[in-house]
Design a protein around this motif. Structure first.
Motif, PDB file in Angstrom:
ATOM      1  N   TYR A 114       0.833  -1.204   0.000  1.00 21.58           N
ATOM      2  CA  TYR A 114       0.000   0.000   0.000  1.00 21.58           C
ATOM      3  C   TYR A 114       0.868   1.255   0.000  1.00 21.58           C
ATOM      4  O   TYR A 114       0.633   2.191  -0.771  1.00 21.58           O
ATOM      5  N   TRP A 115       1.893   1.285   0.856  1.00 25.35           N
ATOM      6  CA  TRP A 115       2.775   2.447   0.949  1.00 25.35           C
ATOM      7  C   TRP A 115       3.514   2.667  -0.371  1.00 25.35           C
ATOM      8  O   TRP A 115       3.630   3.799  -0.843  1.00 25.35           O
ATOM      9  N   SER A 116       4.006   1.589  -0.979  1.00 21.40           N
ATOM     10  CA  SER A 116       4.721   1.705  -2.252  1.00 21.40           C
ATOM     11  C   SER A 116       3.832   2.295  -3.344  1.00 21.40           C
ATOM     12  O   SER A 116       4.260   3.176  -4.093  1.00 21.40           O
ATOM     13  N   MET A 117       2.606   1.807  -3.418  1.00 21.66           N
ATOM     14  CA  MET A 117       1.677   2.336  -4.424  1.00 21.66           C
ATOM     15  C   MET A 117       1.337   3.795  -4.133  1.00 21.66           C
ATOM     16  O   MET A 117       1.281   4.626  -5.041  1.00 21.66           O
ATOM     17  N   HIS A 118       1.115   4.121  -2.876  1.00 23.81           N
ATOM     18  CA  HIS A 118       0.770   5.491  -2.493  1.00 23.81           C
ATOM     19  C   HIS A 118       1.922   6.451  -2.813  1.00 23.81           C
ATOM     20  O   HIS A 118       1.703   7.523  -3.385  1.00 23.81           O
ATOM     21  N   VAL A 119       3.138   6.062  -2.467  1.00 19.23           N
ATOM     22  CA  VAL A 119       4.298   6.916  -2.732  1.00 19.23           C
ATOM     23  C   VAL A 119       4.501   7.097  -4.236  1.00 19.23           C
ATOM     24  O   VAL A 119       4.829   8.193  -4.700  1.00 19.23           O
ATOM     25  N   ALA A 120       4.283   6.033  -5.010  1.00 23.06           N
ATOM     26  CA  ALA A 120       4.419   6.141  -6.469  1.00 23.06           C
ATOM     27  C   ALA A 120       3.425   7.154  -7.030  1.00 23.06           C
ATOM     28  O   ALA A 120       3.782   7.964  -7.898  1.00 23.06           O
ATOM     29  N   GLN A 121       2.195   7.148  -6.520  1.00 28.20           N
ATOM     30  CA  GLN A 121       1.187   8.114  -6.967  1.00 28.20           C
ATOM     31  C   GLN A 121       1.594   9.538  -6.592  1.00 28.20           C
ATOM     32  O   GLN A 121       1.483  10.461  -7.401  1.00 28.20           O
ATOM     33  N   GLU A 122       2.045   9.703  -5.361  1.00 25.56           N
ATOM     34  CA  GLU A 122       2.465  11.041  -4.916  1.00 25.56           C
ATOM     35  C   GLU A 122       3.668  11.518  -5.722  1.00 25.56           C
ATOM     36  O   GLU A 122       3.749  12.679  -6.106  1.00 25.56           O
ATOM     37  N   ARG A 123       4.596  10.618  -5.994  1.00 30.18           N
ATOM     38  CA  ARG A 123       5.787  10.966  -6.778  1.00 30.18           C
ATOM     39  C   ARG A 123       5.395  11.424  -8.179  1.00 30.18           C
ATOM     40  O   ARG A 123       5.911  12.433  -8.679  1.00 30.18           O
ATOM     41  N   LYS A 124       4.455  10.714  -8.810  1.00 24.80           N
ATOM     42  CA  LYS A 124       3.993  11.106 -10.146  1.00 24.80           C
ATOM     43  C   LYS A 124       3.355  12.486 -10.113  1.00 24.80           C
ATOM     44  O   LYS A 124       3.559  13.305 -11.009  1.00 24.80           O
ATOM     45  N   GLY A 125       2.562  12.743  -9.083  1.00 29.02           N
ATOM     46  CA  GLY A 125       1.931  14.054  -8.955  1.00 29.02           C
ATOM     47  C   GLY A 125       2.946  15.168  -8.813  1.00 29.02           C
ATOM     48  O   GLY A 125       2.806  16.239  -9.414  1.00 29.02           O
ATOM     49  N   LEU A 126       3.993  14.934  -8.033  1.00 30.45           N
ATOM     50  CA  LEU A 126       5.037  15.936  -7.857  1.00 30.45           C
ATOM     51  C   LEU A 126       5.843  16.120  -9.142  1.00 30.45           C
ATOM     52  O   LEU A 126       6.242  17.236  -9.475  1.00 30.45           O
ATOM     53  N   GLU A 127       6.063  15.031  -9.874  1.00 24.69           N
ATOM     54  CA  GLU A 127       6.775  15.132 -11.157  1.00 24.69           C
ATOM     55  C   GLU A 127       5.980  15.958 -12.158  1.00 24.69           C
ATOM     56  O   GLU A 127       6.552  16.747 -12.908  1.00 24.69           O
ATOM     57  N   ARG A 128       4.652  15.785 -12.159  1.00 27.20           N
ATOM     58  CA  ARG A 128       3.804  16.568 -13.072  1.00 27.20           C
ATOM     59  C   ARG A 128       3.894  18.062 -12.778  1.00 27.20           C
ATOM     60  O   ARG A 128       3.703  18.882 -13.662  1.00 27.20           O
ATOM     61  N   LEU A 129       4.179  18.395 -11.532  1.00 25.38           N
ATOM     62  CA  LEU A 129       4.320  19.807 -11.161  1.00 25.38           C
ATOM     63  C   LEU A 129       5.678  20.370 -11.552  1.00 25.38           C
ATOM     64  O   LEU A 129       5.931  21.562 -11.412  1.00 25.38           O
ATOM     65  N   GLY A 130       6.572  19.511 -12.027  1.00 25.47           N
ATOM     66  CA  GLY A 130       7.876  19.971 -12.472  1.00 25.47           C
ATOM     67  C   GLY A 130       8.929  20.019 -11.380  1.00 25.47           C
ATOM     68  O   GLY A 130       9.952  20.678 -11.528  1.00 25.47           O
ATOM     69  N   ILE A 131       8.704  19.317 -10.304  1.00 23.17           N
ATOM     70  CA  ILE A 131       9.662  19.299  -9.203  1.00 23.17           C
ATOM     71  C   ILE A 131      10.786  18.320  -9.547  1.00 23.17           C
ATOM     72  O   ILE A 131      10.539  17.254 -10.102  1.00 23.17           O
ATOM     73  N   THR A 132      12.002  18.678  -9.203  1.00 20.21           N
ATOM     74  CA  THR A 132      13.146  17.828  -9.524  1.00 20.21           C
ATOM     75  C   THR A 132      13.125  16.551  -8.691  1.00 20.21           C
ATOM     76  O   THR A 132      12.525  16.513  -7.611  1.00 20.21           O
ATOM     77  N   SER A 133      13.792  15.524  -9.188  1.00 16.67           N
ATOM     78  CA  SER A 133      13.783  14.240  -8.479  1.00 16.67           C
ATOM     79  C   SER A 133      14.449  14.348  -7.105  1.00 16.67           C
ATOM     80  O   SER A 133      14.034  13.682  -6.159  1.00 16.67           O
ATOM     81  N   ARG A 134      15.431  15.202  -6.985  1.00 15.30           N
ATOM     82  CA  ARG A 134      16.085  15.402  -5.685  1.00 15.30           C
ATOM     83  C   ARG A 134      15.122  16.020  -4.673  1.00 15.30           C
ATOM     84  O   ARG A 134      15.061  15.601  -3.513  1.00 15.30           O
ATOM     85  N   GLU A 135      14.363  17.018  -5.114  1.00 13.82           N
ATOM     86  CA  GLU A 135      13.372  17.648  -4.235  1.00 13.82           C
ATOM     87  C   GLU A 135      12.250  16.672  -3.902  1.00 13.82           C
ATOM     88  O   GLU A 135      11.729  16.669  -2.774  1.00 13.82           O
ATOM     89  N   ILE A 136      11.861  15.839  -4.858  1.00 13.57           N
ATOM     90  CA  ILE A 136      10.819  14.837  -4.617  1.00 13.57           C
ATOM     91  C   ILE A 136      11.285  13.841  -3.568  1.00 13.57           C
ATOM     92  O   ILE A 136      10.530  13.494  -2.653  1.00 13.57           O
ATOM     93  N   ASP A 137      12.522  13.380  -3.682  1.00 17.25           N
ATOM     94  CA  ASP A 137      13.066  12.442  -2.693  1.00 17.25           C
ATOM     95  C   ASP A 137      13.044  13.051  -1.295  1.00 17.25           C
ATOM     96  O   ASP A 137      12.670  12.385  -0.321  1.00 17.25           O
ATOM     97  N   ALA A 138      13.427  14.313  -1.186  1.00 20.88           N
ATOM     98  CA  ALA A 138      13.411  14.996   0.110  1.00 20.88           C
ATOM     99  C   ALA A 138      11.983  15.125   0.637  1.00 20.88           C
ATOM    100  O   ALA A 138      11.727  14.919   1.829  1.00 20.88           O
ATOM    101  N   GLU A 139      11.050  15.448  -0.245  1.00 20.21           N
ATOM    102  CA  GLU A 139       9.646  15.597   0.148  1.00 20.21           C
ATOM    103  C   GLU A 139       9.067  14.265   0.630  1.00 20.21           C
ATOM    104  O   GLU A 139       8.386  14.199   1.648  1.00 20.21           O
ATOM    105  N   ILE A 140       9.357  13.194  -0.094  1.00 24.12           N
ATOM    106  CA  ILE A 140       8.869  11.864   0.284  1.00 24.12           C
ATOM    107  C   ILE A 140       9.489  11.438   1.613  1.00 24.12           C
ATOM    108  O   ILE A 140       8.821  10.836   2.457  1.00 24.12           O
TER     109      ILE A 140
END
Length: 95
Positions: free
Chosen positions: A44-70
């Motif tokens: 469940y956590w893996s699927m949830h994080v993947a969804q949140e990560r995709k949403g943050l990527e759509r906003l144009g956030i860098t992968s480094r910032e996404i990792d920190a946010e997660i």
């Protein structure tokens, strides 16, 4: 010639509200994880994080910032999960 100050629009900057500050979401996810077995919770956590990560990527956030946010988000969820268990471990539920 007069400047047209009211029709000029600067480029938009999207500043998403941080995941770890979304208290309702953090509590909801923590409750969903607590209600599942360890393995089901991991899935469940893996699927949830993947969804949140995709949403943050759509906003144009860098992968480094996404990792920190997660990471901050995971810490907030973990705190909600473990804090009540800490208090229950004391004699007679004292804090």
């Amino acid at each position: 010639m007069q400047l047209d100050l009211f029709n000029w629009k600067p480029p938009a900057i999207i500043c998403p509200f941080p995941l770890h500050r979304r208290a309702n979401t953090v509590r909801k996810i923590a409750a969903a994880l607590d209600a599942r077995s360890y393995q089901a919770g991991q899935r469940y956590w893996s699927m949830h994080v993947a969804q949140e990560r995709k949403g943050l990527e759509r906003l144009g956030i860098t992968s480094r910032e996404i990792d920190a946010e997660i990471s901050r988000y995971a810490a907030a969820v973990s705190q909600v999960l473990h804090l009540p268990k800490q208090y229950r471990s004391t004699p007679e539920g004292a804090a």
